[in-house]
Design a protein around this motif. Sequence first.
Motif, PDB file in Angstrom:
ATOM      1  N   PRO A  38       0.884  -1.207  -0.100  1.00 30.38           N
ATOM      2  CA  PRO A  38      -0.043   0.123   0.225  1.00 30.38           C
ATOM      3  C   PRO A  38       0.919   1.311   0.029  1.00 30.38           C
ATOM      4  CG  PRO A  38       0.034  -0.922   2.234  1.00 30.38           C
ATOM      5  CD  PRO A  38       0.679  -2.095   1.141  1.00 30.38           C
ATOM      6  N   ILE A  39       0.418   2.352  -0.761  1.00 25.14           N
ATOM      7  CA  ILE A  39       1.194   3.440  -0.920  1.00 25.14           C
ATOM      8  C   ILE A  39       0.275   4.641  -0.489  1.00 25.14           C
ATOM      9  CG2 ILE A  39       2.835   2.870  -2.583  1.00 25.14           C
ATOM     10  CD1 ILE A  39       1.200   4.048  -4.687  1.00 25.14           C
ATOM     11  N   PHE A  40      -1.062   4.342  -0.270  1.00 24.32           N
ATOM     12  CA  PHE A  40      -1.903   5.325   0.210  1.00 24.32           C
ATOM     13  C   PHE A  40      -3.215   4.597   1.000  1.00 24.32           C
ATOM     14  CE2 PHE A  40      -5.582   8.348   0.370  1.00 24.32           C
ATOM     15  CZ  PHE A  40      -5.067   9.385   0.717  1.00 24.32           C
ATOM     16  N   ASN A  41      -3.387   5.013   2.064  1.00 20.72           N
ATOM     17  CA  ASN A  41      -4.540   4.421   3.202  1.00 20.72           C
ATOM     18  C   ASN A  41      -5.250   5.518   3.709  1.00 20.72           C
ATOM     19  OD1 ASN A  41      -5.907   2.694   4.819  1.00 20.72           O
ATOM     20  ND2 ASN A  41      -4.491   1.257   5.053  1.00 20.72           N
ATOM     21  N   GLU A  42      -6.549   5.601   3.359  1.00 25.05           N
ATOM     22  CA  GLU A  42      -7.375   6.748   4.264  1.00 25.05           C
ATOM     23  C   GLU A  42      -8.849   6.100   4.389  1.00 25.05           C
ATOM     24  OE1 GLU A  42      -9.400  10.850   3.071  1.00 25.05           O
ATOM     25  OE2 GLU A  42      -7.050  10.982   2.789  1.00 25.05           O
ATOM     26  N   LYS A  43      -9.271   6.295   5.597  1.00 28.21           N
ATOM     27  CA  LYS A  43     -10.776   5.827   5.780  1.00 28.21           C
ATOM     28  C   LYS A  43     -11.436   7.105   6.740  1.00 28.21           C
ATOM     29  CE  LYS A  43     -10.072   3.956  10.362  1.00 28.21           C
ATOM     30  NZ  LYS A  43     -10.341   2.567  11.133  1.00 28.21           N
ATOM     31  N   VAL A  44     -12.719   7.157   6.200  1.00 28.24           N
ATOM     32  CA  VAL A  44     -13.655   8.005   6.830  1.00 28.24           C
ATOM     33  C   VAL A  44     -14.621   7.366   7.645  1.00 28.24           C
ATOM     34  CG1 VAL A  44     -15.378   9.876   6.421  1.00 28.24           C
ATOM     35  CG2 VAL A  44     -13.353   9.765   4.854  1.00 28.24           C
ATOM     36  N   LEU A  45     -15.067   7.710   9.103  1.00 29.66           N
ATOM     37  CA  LEU A  45     -15.824   6.849   9.741  1.00 29.66           C
ATOM     38  C   LEU A  45     -17.267   7.334   9.484  1.00 29.66           C
ATOM     39  CD1 LEU A  45     -13.764   6.718  13.251  1.00 29.66           C
ATOM     40  CD2 LEU A  45     -14.344   4.832  11.610  1.00 29.66           C
ATOM     41  N   ALA A  46     -18.003   6.916   8.529  1.00 30.32           N
ATOM     42  CA  ALA A  46     -19.233   7.242   8.211  1.00 30.32           C
ATOM     43  C   ALA A  46     -20.385   6.875   9.067  1.00 30.32           C
ATOM     44  CB  ALA A  46     -19.585   7.136   6.583  1.00 30.32           C
ATOM     45  N   GLY A  47     -20.197   5.544   9.275  1.00 30.61           N
ATOM     46  CA  GLY A  47     -21.148   4.917  10.215  1.00 30.61           C
ATOM     47  C   GLY A  47     -22.455   4.614   9.477  1.00 30.61           C
ATOM     48  N   LEU A  48     -22.310   3.952   8.171  1.00 31.73           N
ATOM     49  CA  LEU A  48     -23.737   3.637   7.542  1.00 31.73           C
ATOM     50  C   LEU A  48     -24.530   2.712   8.209  1.00 31.73           C
ATOM     51  CD1 LEU A  48     -21.971   3.593   3.925  1.00 31.73           C
ATOM     52  CD2 LEU A  48     -23.844   4.974   4.739  1.00 31.73           C
ATOM     53  N   GLY A  49     -23.987   1.832   9.125  1.00 34.73           N
ATOM     54  CA  GLY A  49     -24.504   0.905   9.900  1.00 34.73           C
ATOM     55  C   GLY A  49     -24.990   1.083  11.046  1.00 34.73           C
ATOM     56  N   ARG A  50     -25.090   2.134  11.651  1.00 37.36           N
ATOM     57  CA  ARG A  50     -25.308   2.400  13.015  1.00 37.36           C
ATOM     58  C   ARG A  50     -26.866   2.164  13.278  1.00 37.36           C
ATOM     59  NH1 ARG A  50     -24.550   8.108  11.740  1.00 37.36           N
ATOM     60  NH2 ARG A  50     -26.666   9.027  12.274  1.00 37.36           N
ATOM     61  N   GLU A  51     -27.704   2.200  12.181  1.00 42.56           N
ATOM     62  CA  GLU A  51     -29.252   2.374  12.777  1.00 42.56           C
ATOM     63  C   GLU A  51     -29.969   1.335  11.611  1.00 42.56           C
ATOM     64  OE1 GLU A  51     -30.930   6.082  12.086  1.00 42.56           O
ATOM     65  OE2 GLU A  51     -29.611   7.228  13.570  1.00 42.56           O
ATOM     66  N   VAL A  52     -29.258   0.394  11.040  1.00 40.29           N
ATOM     67  CA  VAL A  52     -29.812  -0.412  10.089  1.00 40.29           C
ATOM     68  C   VAL A  52     -30.702  -1.621  10.762  1.00 40.29           C
ATOM     69  CG1 VAL A  52     -29.377  -2.273   8.372  1.00 40.29           C
ATOM     70  CG2 VAL A  52     -27.906   0.126   8.193  1.00 40.29           C
ATOM     71  N   GLN A  53     -29.972  -2.175  11.746  1.00 39.45           N
ATOM     72  CA  GLN A  53     -30.793  -3.017  12.601  1.00 39.45           C
ATOM     73  C   GLN A  53     -32.178  -2.566  13.258  1.00 39.45           C
ATOM     74  OE1 GLN A  53     -30.015  -6.451  12.861  1.00 39.45           O
ATOM     75  NE2 GLN A  53     -28.376  -5.825  11.339  1.00 39.45           N
ATOM     76  N   SER A  54     -32.265  -1.324  13.535  1.00 41.50           N
ATOM     77  CA  SER A  54     -33.418  -0.873  14.305  1.00 41.50           C
ATOM     78  C   SER A  54     -34.506  -0.064  13.483  1.00 41.50           C
ATOM     79  CB  SER A  54     -33.040   0.117  15.408  1.00 41.50           C
ATOM     80  OG  SER A  54     -32.288   1.274  14.808  1.00 41.50           O
ATOM     81  N   THR A  55     -33.811   0.557  12.398  1.00 44.71           N
ATOM     82  CA  THR A  55     -34.876   1.148  11.374  1.00 44.71           C
ATOM     83  C   THR A  55     -34.869   0.724  10.019  1.00 44.71           C
ATOM     84  OG1 THR A  55     -33.000   2.651  10.441  1.00 44.71           O
ATOM     85  CG2 THR A  55     -34.029   3.381  12.449  1.00 44.71           C
ATOM     86  N   GLY A  56     -34.081  -0.418   9.579  1.00 42.00           N
ATOM     87  CA  GLY A  56     -33.910  -0.901   8.338  1.00 42.00           C
ATOM     88  C   GLY A  56     -33.071   0.005   7.324  1.00 42.00           C
ATOM     89  N   LEU A  57     -32.766   1.098   7.709  1.00 38.43           N
ATOM     90  CA  LEU A  57     -32.160   2.158   6.713  1.00 38.43           C
ATOM     91  C   LEU A  57     -31.008   2.667   6.930  1.00 38.43           C
ATOM     92  CD1 LEU A  57     -35.393   4.509   6.651  1.00 38.43           C
ATOM     93  CD2 LEU A  57     -34.977   2.848   4.975  1.00 38.43           C
ATOM     94  N   LEU A  58     -30.179   3.145   5.851  1.00 31.56           N
ATOM     95  CA  LEU A  58     -28.838   4.001   6.348  1.00 31.56           C
ATOM     96  C   LEU A  58     -29.330   5.491   6.738  1.00 31.56           C
ATOM     97  CD1 LEU A  58     -27.182   2.906   2.723  1.00 31.56           C
ATOM     98  CD2 LEU A  58     -26.835   1.731   5.015  1.00 31.56           C
ATOM     99  N   ALA A  59     -28.629   5.758   7.699  1.00 34.00           N
ATOM    100  CA  ALA A  59     -29.068   7.094   8.189  1.00 34.00           C
ATOM    101  C   ALA A  59     -28.673   8.243   7.061  1.00 34.00           C
ATOM    102  CB  ALA A  59     -28.275   7.562   9.472  1.00 34.00           C
TER     103      ALA A  59
END
Length: 218
Positions: A38-59
């Motif tokens: 790897p020569i470049f590595n970056e991530k963003v903590l978007a939290g797409l899955g934080r409500e999927v189990q309770s609401t069924g939706l991506l926030a």
Amino acid sequence: MSAAQGRLDHGAPIAVIDIGSNSVRLVIYEGLTRSPTPIFNEKVLAGLGREVQSTGLLAADAVEKALEALLRFRALCDTAGVKRLWCVATAACRDAENGPDFINAAERICRKRIEVLSGRREATLAALGVVSGLYRPDGIVGDLGGGSLELTDVHGHQVRHGVTLPLGSLALQDLAEKSVKKAERSCARRSPARRYCARAMAARSTRSAAPGAHSPGS
């Protein structure tokens, strides 16, 4: 991007965008090899899955943050001269009702098809990563993400069928309403994980005891 001094020439850089339940990540590698550097590595903590189990939706706010990250990642790939880009998405996108809408928007930004991995394929790819990077691995590969847990039995170059469970960090937090005791009870009910590990270890013992058995990778 000009080649840095001392870098091996494996052709143009390649890249992977991993749209996970917790983070969205870009990794650019110096070339296509068995174990690429790897020569470049970056991530963003978007939290797409934080409500999927309770609401069924991506926030909505998570979707916005993830799409902004993908816009930056596509620009970084263009600047780095990436010629081959792979895009994958995991548990949150495959489980959410609005997952397909998000994927359509993400594909327009990335200008690439995004593969939404099934749980089985996600488990297999995690195991193949271990096989590619370790010498003669022998054991159970666990891939714990934000939305799911994958378990796969690996023996040398052999990757057996894996299992996927909704025991990711964000999924469990959502199911348990942020209660540690509820989370413990939820994990206790997920007996398939224990059964899978027990069966895999029993099969390994049987193989080791068989006449003419070979060591992993031999």
